[in-house]
Design a protein around this motif. Structure first.
Motif, PDB file in Angstrom:
ATOM      1  N   SER A   1      40.471  37.100  22.240  1.00  9.72           N
ATOM      2  CA  SER A   1      40.935  38.434  22.609  1.00  9.72           C
ATOM      3  C   SER A   1      42.445  38.417  22.808  1.00  9.72           C
ATOM      4  O   SER A   1      43.055  37.361  22.958  1.00  9.72           O
ATOM      5  CB  SER A   1      40.276  38.879  23.917  1.00  9.72           C
TER       6      SER A   1
ATOM      7  N   GLU B   1      40.558  33.747  25.838  1.00  9.53           N
ATOM      8  CA  GLU B   1      39.164  33.671  25.433  1.00  9.53           C
ATOM      9  C   GLU B   1      38.449  34.959  25.814  1.00  9.53           C
ATOM     10  O   GLU B   1      38.853  35.665  26.737  1.00  9.53           O
ATOM     11  CB  GLU B   1      38.492  32.471  26.111  1.00  9.53           C
ATOM     12  N   GLU B   2      37.377  35.248  25.084  1.00 14.29           N
ATOM     13  CA  GLU B   2      36.562  36.422  25.388  1.00 14.29           C
ATOM     14  C   GLU B   2      36.110  36.372  26.844  1.00 14.29           C
ATOM     15  O   GLU B   2      35.705  35.331  27.342  1.00 14.29           O
ATOM     16  CB  GLU B   2      35.327  36.465  24.480  1.00 14.29           C
ATOM     17  N   GLY B   3      36.219  37.501  27.539  1.00 14.90           N
ATOM     18  CA  GLY B   3      35.781  37.587  28.925  1.00 14.90           C
ATOM     19  C   GLY B   3      36.856  37.217  29.928  1.00 14.90           C
ATOM     20  O   GLY B   3      36.659  37.361  31.131  1.00 14.90           O
ATOM     21  N   GLN B   4      38.005  36.708  29.469  1.00 11.19           N
ATOM     22  CA  GLN B   4      39.073  36.283  30.369  1.00 11.19           C
ATOM     23  C   GLN B   4      40.206  37.312  30.465  1.00 11.19           C
ATOM     24  O   GLN B   4      41.225  37.056  31.103  1.00 11.19           O
ATOM     25  CB  GLN B   4      39.640  34.940  29.899  1.00 11.19           C
ATOM     26  N   GLU B   5      40.006  38.471  29.870  1.00 12.70           N
ATOM     27  CA  GLU B   5      41.066  39.471  29.831  1.00 12.70           C
ATOM     28  C   GLU B   5      41.497  39.916  31.232  1.00 12.70           C
ATOM     29  O   GLU B   5      42.696  39.981  31.541  1.00 12.70           O
ATOM     30  CB  GLU B   5      40.613  40.706  29.020  1.00 12.70           C
TER      31      GLU B   5
END
Length: 127
Positions: free
Chosen positions: A2, A18-22
């Motif tokens: 992301s 990484e996905e989900g770490q935004e």
């Protein structure tokens, strides 16, 4: 992977994560921005690069302090595990000693009862 746009010291940066770490990345950027704003309030306009470096150094200082505290707590935890193991061994030894003492007392009581039955009871059982 992301991408998130963050603002640090008035400048926008496109950051990969990484996905989900935004959300985490946004919070980290907000924390760094708050530190820079705080330092600017204390020292005034001393240059963007200098403010950013000072903010990074305060973060590193806090990280090092946290690492030292974690290391100290890990050592304390290991010592407590050792103390617990010693205490458990002592408790087992004490429990065995108490059980042996109770068994010995029961044997003495049984022998005393047998002697009393033979000598005093004239064949009448006591106990």
């Amino acid at each position: 992977m992301s991408h998130v746009n963050v603002t640090i010291n008035g400048r926008q940066y496109r950051m990969a994560c990484e996905e989900g770490q935004e959300t985490r990345l946004l919070r980290l950027a907000e924390s760094l921005e708050a530190r820079i704003v705080s330092l600017r309030g204390k020292f005034g306009e001393i240059g963007d690069a200098r403010l950013t470096v000072m903010a990074a150094l305060t973060v590193c200082d806090e990280l090092q302090d946290a690492g030292n505290r974690i290391h100290g707590l890990e050592e304390e935890l290991m010592a407590l595990h050792d103390v617990r193991a010693v205490a458990a061994d002592r408790a087992k030894a004490t429990q065995a000693a108490v059980a042996n003492a109770l068994n010995a007392a029961a044997d003495r009581i049984e022998k005393t009862t047998q002697v009393l039955n033979r000598t005093v009871g004239n064949g009448v059982a006591i106990g």
